[in-house]
Design a protein around this motif. Structure first.
Motif, mmCIF file in Angstrom:
data_model
loop_
_atom_site.group_PDB
_atom_site.id
_atom_site.type_symbol
_atom_site.label_atom_id
_atom_site.label_comp_id
_atom_site.label_asym_id
_atom_site.label_seq_id
_atom_site.Cartn_x
_atom_site.Cartn_y
_atom_site.Cartn_z
ATOM 1 N N THR A 1 0.839 -1.195 0.000
ATOM 2 C CA THR A 1 0.000 0.000 0.000
ATOM 3 C C THR A 1 0.870 1.239 0.000
ATOM 4 O O THR A 1 2.099 1.152 -0.151
ATOM 5 C CB THR A 1 -0.952 -0.023 1.212
ATOM 6 O OG1 THR A 1 -1.902 1.034 1.086
ATOM 7 C CG2 THR A 1 -0.185 0.124 2.523
ATOM 8 N N LYS B 1 -2.874 5.807 5.513
ATOM 9 C CA LYS B 1 -3.552 5.553 6.787
ATOM 10 C C LYS B 1 -2.957 4.276 7.385
ATOM 11 O O LYS B 1 -2.738 3.295 6.655
ATOM 12 C CB LYS B 1 -5.062 5.375 6.577
ATOM 13 C CG LYS B 1 -5.819 6.654 6.300
ATOM 14 C CD LYS B 1 -7.327 6.397 6.265
ATOM 15 C CE LYS B 1 -8.097 7.691 6.009
ATOM 16 N NZ LYS B 1 -9.572 7.448 5.989
ATOM 17 N N GLU C 1 -4.192 1.904 9.006
ATOM 18 C CA GLU C 1 -4.973 0.677 8.841
ATOM 19 C C GLU C 1 -4.752 0.016 7.488
ATOM 20 O O GLU C 1 -4.940 -1.196 7.345
ATOM 21 C CB GLU C 1 -6.471 0.946 9.052
ATOM 22 C CG GLU C 1 -7.058 2.035 8.178
ATOM 23 C CD GLU C 1 -7.125 3.379 8.877
ATOM 24 O OE1 GLU C 1 -8.122 4.115 8.666
ATOM 25 O OE2 GLU C 1 -6.167 3.700 9.634
ATOM 26 N N TYR C 2 -4.364 0.790 6.478
ATOM 27 C CA TYR C 2 -4.039 0.170 5.195
ATOM 28 C C TYR C 2 -2.752 -0.654 5.326
ATOM 29 O O TYR C 2 -2.664 -1.773 4.828
ATOM 30 C CB TYR C 2 -3.850 1.219 4.099
ATOM 31 C CG TYR C 2 -5.004 2.164 3.893
ATOM 32 C CD1 TYR C 2 -6.318 1.767 4.126
ATOM 33 C CD2 TYR C 2 -4.787 3.471 3.445
ATOM 34 C CE1 TYR C 2 -7.377 2.643 3.937
ATOM 35 C CE2 TYR C 2 -5.837 4.356 3.239
ATOM 36 C CZ TYR C 2 -7.121 3.945 3.499
ATOM 37 O OH TYR C 2 -8.160 4.819 3.315
ATOM 38 N N ALA D 1 -3.216 -4.013 7.458
ATOM 39 C CA ALA D 1 -4.275 -4.950 7.095
ATOM 40 C C ALA D 1 -3.740 -6.362 6.876
ATOM 41 O O ALA D 1 -2.958 -6.597 5.953
ATOM 42 C CB ALA D 1 -5.001 -4.459 5.838
ATOM 43 N N HIS E 1 -9.242 6.633 -1.070
ATOM 44 C CA HIS E 1 -9.325 5.968 0.230
ATOM 45 C C HIS E 1 -10.223 4.731 0.183
ATOM 46 O O HIS E 1 -9.906 3.699 0.781
ATOM 47 C CB HIS E 1 -9.813 6.950 1.295
ATOM 48 C CG HIS E 1 -8.762 7.906 1.755
ATOM 49 N ND1 HIS E 1 -7.579 7.486 2.347
ATOM 50 C CD2 HIS E 1 -8.685 9.261 1.703
ATOM 51 C CE1 HIS E 1 -6.836 8.545 2.647
ATOM 52 N NE2 HIS E 1 -7.466 9.623 2.259
ATOM 53 N N GLU E 2 -11.328 4.826 -0.544
ATOM 54 C CA GLU E 2 -12.201 3.657 -0.653
ATOM 55 C C GLU E 2 -11.502 2.525 -1.398
ATOM 56 O O GLU E 2 -11.607 1.353 -1.009
ATOM 57 C CB GLU E 2 -13.501 4.039 -1.363
ATOM 58 C CG GLU E 2 -14.561 2.952 -1.280
ATOM 59 C CD GLU E 2 -15.931 3.378 -1.771
ATOM 60 O OE1 GLU E 2 -16.833 2.530 -1.830
ATOM 61 O OE2 GLU E 2 -16.093 4.582 -2.103
ATOM 62 N N SER F 1 -8.793 0.957 0.837
ATOM 63 C CA SER F 1 -9.408 0.132 1.869
ATOM 64 C C SER F 1 -9.806 -1.231 1.319
ATOM 65 O O SER F 1 -9.528 -2.273 1.922
ATOM 66 C CB SER F 1 -10.637 0.852 2.445
ATOM 67 O OG SER F 1 -11.260 0.065 3.424
ATOM 68 N N THR G 1 -6.534 -3.422 0.266
ATOM 69 C CA THR G 1 -5.762 -4.011 1.362
ATOM 70 C C THR G 1 -6.592 -5.006 2.167
ATOM 71 O O THR G 1 -6.084 -6.044 2.598
ATOM 72 C CB THR G 1 -5.206 -2.916 2.286
ATOM 73 O OG1 THR G 1 -6.272 -2.047 2.708
ATOM 74 C CG2 THR G 1 -4.154 -2.096 1.561
ATOM 75 N N ASP G 2 -7.878 -4.724 2.372
ATOM 76 C CA ASP G 2 -8.706 -5.641 3.141
ATOM 77 C C ASP G 2 -8.932 -6.952 2.397
ATOM 78 O O ASP G 2 -9.011 -8.024 3.001
ATOM 79 C CB ASP G 2 -10.052 -4.986 3.460
ATOM 80 C CG ASP G 2 -10.897 -5.859 4.388
ATOM 81 O OD1 ASP G 2 -10.421 -6.175 5.500
ATOM 82 O OD2 ASP G 2 -12.024 -6.221 3.995
#
Length: 638
Positions: free
Chosen positions: A397, A406, A408-409, A412, A575-576, A579, A582-583
């Protein structure tokens, strides 16, 4: 409404420097002395545009330099002379060190809602052969190349027709052109600033001799025979190629121009007498007279660099060469800097969701399996054993250097958790194992994954050796296959590769205004979904449509980004997409922010001690302006 790019373009027009008046003998490169004495070249004042681009070297924290010197570098093949186009980084618009777009070849630009782009050229700017560079060079490329169905049978680059249709082109005057779309095209300026930029202009005065419209058939046939081209359009394409500058006669706008026709073992690029940049003292850039590219086996570039045979080397060396190169500093007059790699991951695993093996294809499309594969890897061990703990354990990422980053990316599905990995694999229907503890596929075969790699770096083998142990502990057998890059890519596109190891995202430091296409199936060389990528690339005429909902959503979001009218909207879409990407673990990143050795002669000045190193958007050395590097001594005998 004026957006950020419009503001930058208008700002560029308001801060234009005054014409360079001091064009005395002291500012003439000695390299041109013989041409000047013989009257074969005009003096500097007549070679520069009326308003050249002034590069304030001191304001960049560097030292204004002196002319002279030849700089040696080593490349792995003749194709790698393209590094000169990337390093030289002369673009209509280009990124600066903060990754903001600035006019470069252009004097200024304006953009209205990313739909109407107006470009103003520099009065008096010339090609490297001294012929004026004007709006007519844009018109030639538009009317006689892009709109010519024999030269451009596909209808033009996709970047020119993101919504299906080409823009309207207008030649407003000799120095001004305009491109207009009915819908936003936010990728237009970034693709002009790219490592391999979109070409929208060419030296018409030179190229017309290879065009059927302007050349008589007898002479054209003779030129085709002379240059071994079967069709006139093949001849034109060959002679006009600028990204890989093999034609020494092609006029360019780069800081150095090729003087060597292939095939050759050494290519000499000499300073462009009409280059459009000067320093704050009125001295024309580049400072360095010649760049000498020697072809060698890629396997021994690091050894040759350590032996002092290169004055500037970034390609062909890797972090595993660092210790050797630092030792070489004690023997040879070289210096080794470490720049941060700007990719999303130094190494990443790409499960092929388009595998030709139907059973494996279904298994890899299960997000629980991809997450389990990621959780099973001990990234801390990889970081310590391979990168001496200097990298960052992360998903594939963006880096913290990007405004889109971010935590959280990056985090993940990267925690080393074999228990959760085992639970996910069991839940995915892969609970059965053989007597060796290897899981079984739904059809009874052992869960053996062959990871293919071009094997271009010893780091790859070191990483895969560790991952083999990690996956074995959750019941998965890993095998490695090495093939040449072209074969590797061909096998991946054909669905014959189950999983591959390659670099992560090319651009790990994007801004909202940079295209997020890497996060969606958009090209046929994306290892995790080549057939879906081909479907997008061919405008739905080849390949297959994405049938995993999350992958299809990424394509939908990309379309929305292309239509977005503001940087704020584009950031939300980025950002979407980050997300989802990576998820869903569409690629398994391991370590990023690794370090890349940059080796240069101890005499070379202005090479940054620390910087970002990547292909896109930094163009390797490009945004740090190698035309401002200089040598303390003139190595005339190099």
């Amino acid at each position: 409404m004026i957006n950020r790019r419009t503001f930058l373009g208008l700002l560029a027009t308001t801060v234009l420097p005054q014409p360079v008046l001091a064009a005395d003998v002291d500012n003439e490169p000695e390299y041109f002395a013989d041409w000047l004495r013989a009257g074969q070249m005009p003096h500097l004042a007549k070679r520069l545009p009326k308003f050249p681009r002034i590069v304030n070297v001191a304001a960049m924290g560097r030292t204004p330099g002196h002319y002279g010197g030849s700089v040696r570098t080593i490349v792995g093949s003749q194709n790698d002379i393209r590094f000169m186009t990337i390093y030289g980084y002369s673009r209509l618009v280009g990124y600066d060190r903060t990754l903001s777009l600035q006019p470069d070849i252009l004097e200024s630009f304006t953009s209205v809602n990313d739909m109407v782009f107006t470009f103003k050229l520099r009065d008096g700017h010339k090609w490297s052969d001294g012929h004026p560079f004007t709006a007519y060079d844009f018109r030639y490329w538009w009317e006689d190349v892009i709109l010519n169905k024999e030269l451009t049978p596909g209808g033009g680059a996709l970047e020119l027709r993101p919504h299906g249709s080409l823009p309207r082109f207008e030649l407003l005057d000799e120095l001004t052109v305009r491109y207009s779309w009915d819908d936003p095209n936010p990728d237009f300026l970034p693709i002009l600033a790219a490592p391999q930029p979109l070409v929208i202009a060419g030296p018409a005065h030179y190229l017309k001799q290879f065009h059927k419209k302007y050349q008589d058939s007898i002479r054209l046939s003779s030129l085709m025979k002379e240059n071994r081209a079967k069709k006139w359009q093949d001849l034109h394409i060959k002679m006009a190629r600028s990204y890989r500058p093999e034609n020494p006669n092609l006029p360019v706008l780069d800081p150095w121009r090729n003087t060597t026709a292939p095939p050759a073992e050494q290519f000499v690029f000499e300073r462009n007498p009409y280059f459009h940049r000067v320093d704050e003292n009125g001295r024309q850039l580049p400072y360095i007279d010649r760049m000498i590219l020697s072809i060698s086996s890629s396997a021994i570039i690091a050894a040759k660099t350590g032996a002092g045979e290169s004055d500037l080397q970034a390609n062909g060396i890797d972090f595993n060469d660092y210790t050797f190169l630092k030792e070489a500093e004690k023997i040879h007059p070289i210096k080794v800097n470490l720049w941060k790699a700007a990719r999303g991951s130094r190494v990443a695993l790409f499960p092929n969701l388009n595998s030709a093996d139907a059973v494996w294809r279904d298994v890899l499309r299960d997000v629980r399996v991809r997450r389990a594969l990621s959780l099973a890897i001990d990234r801390h061990e990889v970081n310590m054993a391979v990168f001496y703990g200097l990298g960052t354990e992360s998903a594939n990422t963006v880096l913290p250097d990007s405004p889109l980053y971010k935590p959280e990316y990056a985090s993940a599905w990267i925690a080393h958790d074999p228990d959760q990995a085992n639970a996910l694999l069991d839940a995915a229907g892969l609970a059965k194992r053989d007597e060796d503890g290897i899981r079984l596929l739904p059809d009874g075969r052992r869960m053996e994954i062959t990871v293919e790699t071009p094997g271009e770096s010893p780091l790859d083998a070191d990483v895969l050796e560790l991952v083999t142990d990690h996956w074995r502990k959750v019941g998965i057998a890993l095998f490695t296959r090495v093939s040449q890059r072209d074969i590797f890519r061909s096998r991946a596109m054909g669905g014959r590769i189950l999983m591959s190891l390659w670099y992560g995202l090319d651009n790990g430091v994007p801004t909202a205004d940079m295209n997020p296409a890497e996060l969606a199936p958009t090209t046929d060389d994306q290892m995790q979904w080549p057939l879906w990528g081909m479907y997008y690339l061919s405008r739905e005429t080849q390949g297959v449509a994405p049938d995993v909902p999350e992958a299809a959503k990424l394509v939908k979001l990309l379309r929305e980004w292309e239509a977005a009218a503001s940087s704020f909207e584009r950031a939300e879409i980025w950002h979407e997409m980050l997300s989802i990407y990576t998820d869903q673990v569409f690629s398994i990143g391991l370590i990023n922010a690794t370090l890349q050795p940059i080796v240069h002669s101890a005499r070379m000045q202005n090479v940054p001690e620390k910087a970002l190193y990547g292909f896109d958007p930094t163009c390797f050395l490009g945004v740090y302006m190698p035309d401002t590097f200089w040598m303390k001594e003139d190595r005339r005998n190099a």
